[in-house]
Design a protein around this motif. Structure first.
Motif, PDB file in Angstrom:
ATOM      1  N   VAL A 163       0.839  -1.206   0.000  1.00 52.53           N
ATOM      2  CA  VAL A 163       0.000   0.000   0.000  1.00 52.53           C
ATOM      3  C   VAL A 163       0.872   1.253   0.000  1.00 52.53           C
ATOM      4  CG1 VAL A 163      -1.768   1.264   1.268  1.00 52.53           C
ATOM      5  CG2 VAL A 163      -1.833  -1.232   1.195  1.00 52.53           C
ATOM      6  N   LEU A 164       1.902   1.276   0.833  1.00 53.97           N
ATOM      7  CA  LEU A 164       2.787   2.430   0.889  1.00 53.97           C
ATOM      8  C   LEU A 164       3.505   2.643  -0.438  1.00 53.97           C
ATOM      9  CD1 LEU A 164       4.261   1.887   4.464  1.00 53.97           C
ATOM     10  CD2 LEU A 164       2.766   3.750   3.751  1.00 53.97           C
ATOM     11  N   ARG A 165       3.906   1.560  -1.093  1.00 50.23           N
ATOM     12  CA  ARG A 165       4.551   1.700  -2.395  1.00 50.23           C
ATOM     13  C   ARG A 165       3.583   2.238  -3.436  1.00 50.23           C
ATOM     14  NH1 ARG A 165       8.243  -3.811  -2.332  1.00 50.23           N
ATOM     15  NH2 ARG A 165      10.084  -2.859  -1.360  1.00 50.23           N
ATOM     16  N   ASP A 166       2.350   1.780  -3.390  1.00 46.21           N
ATOM     17  CA  ASP A 166       1.345   2.298  -4.319  1.00 46.21           C
ATOM     18  C   ASP A 166       1.117   3.787  -4.104  1.00 46.21           C
ATOM     19  OD1 ASP A 166       1.039  -0.176  -5.461  1.00 46.21           O
ATOM     20  OD2 ASP A 166      -0.743  -0.714  -4.298  1.00 46.21           O
ATOM     21  N   GLU A 167       1.249   4.236  -2.868  1.00 49.07           N
ATOM     22  CA  GLU A 167       1.080   5.656  -2.553  1.00 49.07           C
ATOM     23  C   GLU A 167       2.371   6.445  -2.737  1.00 49.07           C
ATOM     24  OE1 GLU A 167      -0.501   5.856   1.391  1.00 49.07           O
ATOM     25  OE2 GLU A 167      -2.390   4.878   0.851  1.00 49.07           O
ATOM     26  N   GLN A 168       3.418   5.780  -3.269  1.00 45.35           N
ATOM     27  CA  GLN A 168       4.702   6.408  -3.586  1.00 45.35           C
ATOM     28  C   GLN A 168       5.370   7.012  -2.347  1.00 45.35           C
ATOM     29  OE1 GLN A 168       4.059   9.131  -6.853  1.00 45.35           O
ATOM     30  NE2 GLN A 168       3.786   7.460  -8.311  1.00 45.35           N
ATOM     31  N   VAL A 169       5.233   6.326  -1.228  1.00 45.71           N
ATOM     32  CA  VAL A 169       5.947   6.718  -0.016  1.00 45.71           C
ATOM     33  C   VAL A 169       7.320   6.046  -0.038  1.00 45.71           C
ATOM     34  CG1 VAL A 169       5.963   6.623   2.506  1.00 45.71           C
ATOM     35  CG2 VAL A 169       3.804   6.947   1.283  1.00 45.71           C
ATOM     36  N   PRO A 170       8.404   6.791   0.127  1.00 51.42           N
ATOM     37  CA  PRO A 170       9.740   6.164   0.149  1.00 51.42           C
ATOM     38  C   PRO A 170       9.823   5.111   1.248  1.00 51.42           C
ATOM     39  CG  PRO A 170       9.928   8.546  -0.038  1.00 51.42           C
ATOM     40  CD  PRO A 170       8.486   8.254   0.238  1.00 51.42           C
ATOM     41  N   LEU A 171      10.113   3.867   0.854  1.00 56.40           N
ATOM     42  CA  LEU A 171      10.101   2.761   1.804  1.00 56.40           C
ATOM     43  C   LEU A 171      11.358   1.922   1.616  1.00 56.40           C
ATOM     44  CD1 LEU A 171       7.161   0.646   2.962  1.00 56.40           C
ATOM     45  CD2 LEU A 171       9.136  -0.547   2.056  1.00 56.40           C
ATOM     46  N   LEU A 172      12.014   1.623   2.715  1.00 57.74           N
ATOM     47  CA  LEU A 172      13.249   0.844   2.707  1.00 57.74           C
ATOM     48  C   LEU A 172      13.012  -0.493   3.401  1.00 57.74           C
ATOM     49  CD1 LEU A 172      16.344   0.565   2.300  1.00 57.74           C
ATOM     50  CD2 LEU A 172      16.623   1.694   4.520  1.00 57.74           C
ATOM     51  N   ILE A 173      13.302  -1.589   2.704  1.00 55.00           N
ATOM     52  CA  ILE A 173      13.242  -2.915   3.313  1.00 55.00           C
ATOM     53  C   ILE A 173      14.630  -3.234   3.845  1.00 55.00           C
ATOM     54  CG2 ILE A 173      12.781  -5.359   2.941  1.00 55.00           C
ATOM     55  CD1 ILE A 173      10.294  -3.627   2.804  1.00 55.00           C
ATOM     56  N   ASP A 174      14.779  -3.195   5.147  1.00 55.36           N
ATOM     57  CA  ASP A 174      16.086  -3.407   5.770  1.00 55.36           C
ATOM     58  C   ASP A 174      15.873  -3.625   7.265  1.00 55.36           C
ATOM     59  OD1 ASP A 174      18.779  -3.668   6.064  1.00 55.36           O
ATOM     60  OD2 ASP A 174      19.289  -1.589   5.664  1.00 55.36           O
ATOM     61  N   ASP A 175      16.876  -4.211   7.898  1.00 55.36           N
ATOM     62  CA  ASP A 175      16.848  -4.371   9.345  1.00 55.36           C
ATOM     63  C   ASP A 175      17.214  -3.029   9.967  1.00 55.36           C
ATOM     64  OD1 ASP A 175      17.040  -5.023  11.999  1.00 55.36           O
ATOM     65  OD2 ASP A 175      18.346  -6.761  11.708  1.00 55.36           O
ATOM     66  N   ILE A 176      16.269  -2.432  10.692  1.00 55.34           N
ATOM     67  CA  ILE A 176      16.469  -1.094  11.220  1.00 55.34           C
ATOM     68  C   ILE A 176      17.649  -1.034  12.175  1.00 55.34           C
ATOM     69  CG2 ILE A 176      14.906  -1.415  13.170  1.00 55.34           C
ATOM     70  CD1 ILE A 176      15.350   1.771  11.076  1.00 55.34           C
ATOM     71  N   ARG A 177      18.065  -2.193  12.731  1.00 58.33           N
ATOM     72  CA  ARG A 177      19.183  -2.195  13.683  1.00 58.33           C
ATOM     73  C   ARG A 177      20.542  -2.332  13.005  1.00 58.33           C
ATOM     74  NH1 ARG A 177      16.581  -6.507  17.833  1.00 58.33           N
ATOM     75  NH2 ARG A 177      15.924  -7.361  15.826  1.00 58.33           N
ATOM     76  N   SER A 178      20.562  -2.468  11.688  1.00 50.41           N
ATOM     77  CA  SER A 178      21.846  -2.549  11.002  1.00 50.41           C
ATOM     78  C   SER A 178      22.522  -1.176  11.004  1.00 50.41           C
ATOM     79  CB  SER A 178      21.650  -3.036   9.562  1.00 50.41           C
ATOM     80  OG  SER A 178      20.964  -2.065   8.799  1.00 50.41           O
ATOM     81  N   HIS A 179      23.841  -1.177  10.862  1.00 52.50           N
ATOM     82  CA  HIS A 179      24.607   0.055  11.001  1.00 52.50           C
ATOM     83  C   HIS A 179      24.311   1.052   9.887  1.00 52.50           C
ATOM     84  CE1 HIS A 179      26.844  -1.509  14.360  1.00 52.50           C
ATOM     85  NE2 HIS A 179      27.248  -2.569  13.672  1.00 52.50           N
ATOM     86  N   GLN A 180      23.943   0.598   8.702  1.00 54.29           N
ATOM     87  CA  GLN A 180      23.747   1.488   7.568  1.00 54.29           C
ATOM     88  C   GLN A 180      22.303   1.931   7.385  1.00 54.29           C
ATOM     89  OE1 GLN A 180      26.210   2.770   5.787  1.00 54.29           O
ATOM     90  NE2 GLN A 180      27.634   1.647   7.109  1.00 54.29           N
ATOM     91  N   LEU A 182      19.813   3.462   9.481  1.00 60.64           N
ATOM     92  CA  LEU A 182      19.419   4.809   9.882  1.00 60.64           C
ATOM     93  C   LEU A 182      20.117   5.895   9.070  1.00 60.64           C
ATOM     94  CD1 LEU A 182      18.905   4.802  13.768  1.00 60.64           C
ATOM     95  CD2 LEU A 182      17.217   5.183  11.964  1.00 60.64           C
ATOM     96  N   PRO A 183      21.425   5.782   8.808  1.00 58.70           N
ATOM     97  CA  PRO A 183      22.042   6.810   7.940  1.00 58.70           C
ATOM     98  C   PRO A 183      21.377   6.919   6.576  1.00 58.70           C
ATOM     99  CG  PRO A 183      23.748   5.571   9.089  1.00 58.70           C
ATOM    100  CD  PRO A 183      22.438   4.889   9.384  1.00 58.70           C
ATOM    101  N   ARG A 184      20.870   5.809   6.044  1.00 58.97           N
ATOM    102  CA  ARG A 184      20.195   5.867   4.742  1.00 58.97           C
ATOM    103  C   ARG A 184      18.915   6.704   4.811  1.00 58.97           C
ATOM    104  NH1 ARG A 184      21.559   0.054   4.089  1.00 58.97           N
ATOM    105  NH2 ARG A 184      23.173  -0.084   2.470  1.00 58.97           N
ATOM    106  N   THR A 185      18.302   6.824   5.981  1.00 56.82           N
ATOM    107  CA  THR A 185      17.078   7.604   6.125  1.00 56.82           C
ATOM    108  C   THR A 185      17.362   9.093   6.296  1.00 56.82           C
ATOM    109  OG1 THR A 185      16.984   7.432   8.549  1.00 56.82           O
ATOM    110  CG2 THR A 185      16.007   5.633   7.273  1.00 56.82           C
ATOM    111  N   ASN A 186      18.650   9.481   6.293  1.00 57.99           N
ATOM    112  CA  ASN A 186      19.047  10.874   6.521  1.00 57.99           C
ATOM    113  C   ASN A 186      18.528  11.351   7.878  1.00 57.99           C
ATOM    114  OD1 ASN A 186      20.328  13.279   5.928  1.00 57.99           O
ATOM    115  ND2 ASN A 186      18.661  14.081   4.682  1.00 57.99           N
TER     116      ASN A 186
END
Length: 357
Positions: A163-180, A182-186
């Protein structure tokens, strides 16, 4: 119109971020197709003793990228350039152009690099962790308020990813606890982060990492353990909310009174929202009299036979028979008002709002 303007602004931001990211590629393109042809035009001399034209020099540089020289040069400097351009051009320019084109024209794939480029264009945005029911509602509310939002979800099969992709919301599939992640989310330039996963420990880890990267970020944490809520608020200076504590009053009061459409707490006070149809007692009273006598704050009013509601009617407004009033009051005051109006069942037009679950 607003959505089209938002998409246009997003596309322009995205293009600017891509140009910034591929600056070395752009500089290499200028060097190859801007300066190198001038070098060939200056140094190369045809067997007839003429200077080569700028167009032929540009064609020579272009075909050199594919290992197919157009000119037969005998100048030592130009021979060296002929050997350098193919590997350097392929390694830097061609690779950069392909990646640039991929990221610009294949944005619907929403891979990690695409997401990172989008996040780089944002400032003062909100990072929402978790694409479940709560996370999706948070995103919907924030977007309705005009805020830029990015979402991180660990599982591709999560409930609202599609649903979020259909609404063109930027979405990242990743483990939020990985080191890279949060930096990817600016997150360094984000205004707030909402930790709405279904794992209390993960939410706490996310909050700590975000606060470490951005000391000024506002942190909102969803917790299932009520005992952690007060500790987190005091220790981390974050807004911690317990789903059970938010839902419990609404569920308890719904079991006791079908007229209550919403409930929440302010300190130790249990506040409720209910809809009253002016039949007995209320007709003839003013909005301010309802507030002064019963502590009821009239949030909206709908005249009999009208569909549109008036928000925050003035205190001098007189209530007429058949009017519908949405009233907020402390639970004890609400019961007094209900006894005064002698209303037992909820009006047919009253609807229950969905709670946070």
């Amino acid at each position: 119109m607003l959505n089209a303007r938002r998409r246009l602004v997003m596309n322009l931001r995205y293009l600017r971020a891509l140009l910034k990211r591929f600056r070395p590629t752009m500089l290499m393109a200028v060097l190859l197709f801007g300066l190198m042809p001038l070098l060939y035009q200056w140094r190369h001399v045809t067997p007839e003793g003429n200077r080569v034209s700028l167009g032929k020099a540009l064609r020579h540089v272009y075909f050199l990228l594919y290992g197919q020289p157009y000119l037969d040069v005998d100048d030592s400097l130009l021979m060296f350039v002929d050997m350098v351009i193919p590997p350097v051009g392929i390694a830097v320019l061609v690779d950069g152009v392909v990646r640039f084109a991929y990221l610009f024209f294949a944005r619907h794939r929403q891979d990690k690099e695409w997401f990172e480029v989008i996040a780089e264009t944002l400032t003062g945005h909100v990072v929402v962790c978790g694409a479940g029911r709560v996370g999706y509602r948070v995103v919907s509310q924030l977007r309705a308020l005009g805020k830029d939002v990015v979402v991180v979800e660990k599982r591709e099969e999560a409930a609202f990813v599609a649903v979020l992709r259909d609404e063109q919301v930027p979405l990242l599939i990743d483990d939020i606890r990985s080191h890279q992640c949060l930096p990817r989310t600016n997150v360094m330039k984000a205004a707030a982060i909402v930790c709405a996963t279904d794992d209390d420990l993960a939410n706490l880890n996310i909050a700590l990492d975000a606060r470490k990267m951005n000391p000024d970020i506002r942190v909102v944490i969803r917790l299932f353990d009520d005992d952690l809520v007060a500790k987190v608020r005091d220790t981390f200076k974050a807004e911690a909310l317990s789903s059970s504590s938010l839902a419990a009053p609404a569920m308890a009061l719904a079991a006791l009174d079908p007229r209550i459409v919403h409930s929440f707490r302010i300190g130790t006070h249990l506040m409720v929202v209910s809809v009253f149809e002016a039949r007995q007692g209320l007709p003839g009273m003013s909005i301010s009299e309802v507030r002064d006598r019963f502590g009821g704050l009239t949030l909206s009013m709908r005249r009999r036979g009208e569909r549109a509601e008036r928000l925050h009617p003035s205190g001098e407004t007189r209530i007429e028979a058949g009017d519908a009033l949405t009233v907020q009051a402390e639970y004890g005051d609400y019961r007094k008002l209900r006894a005064f109006t002698q209303e037992a069942e909820a009006p047919v037009f009253a609807t229950r709002t969905e709670g946070l679950t």
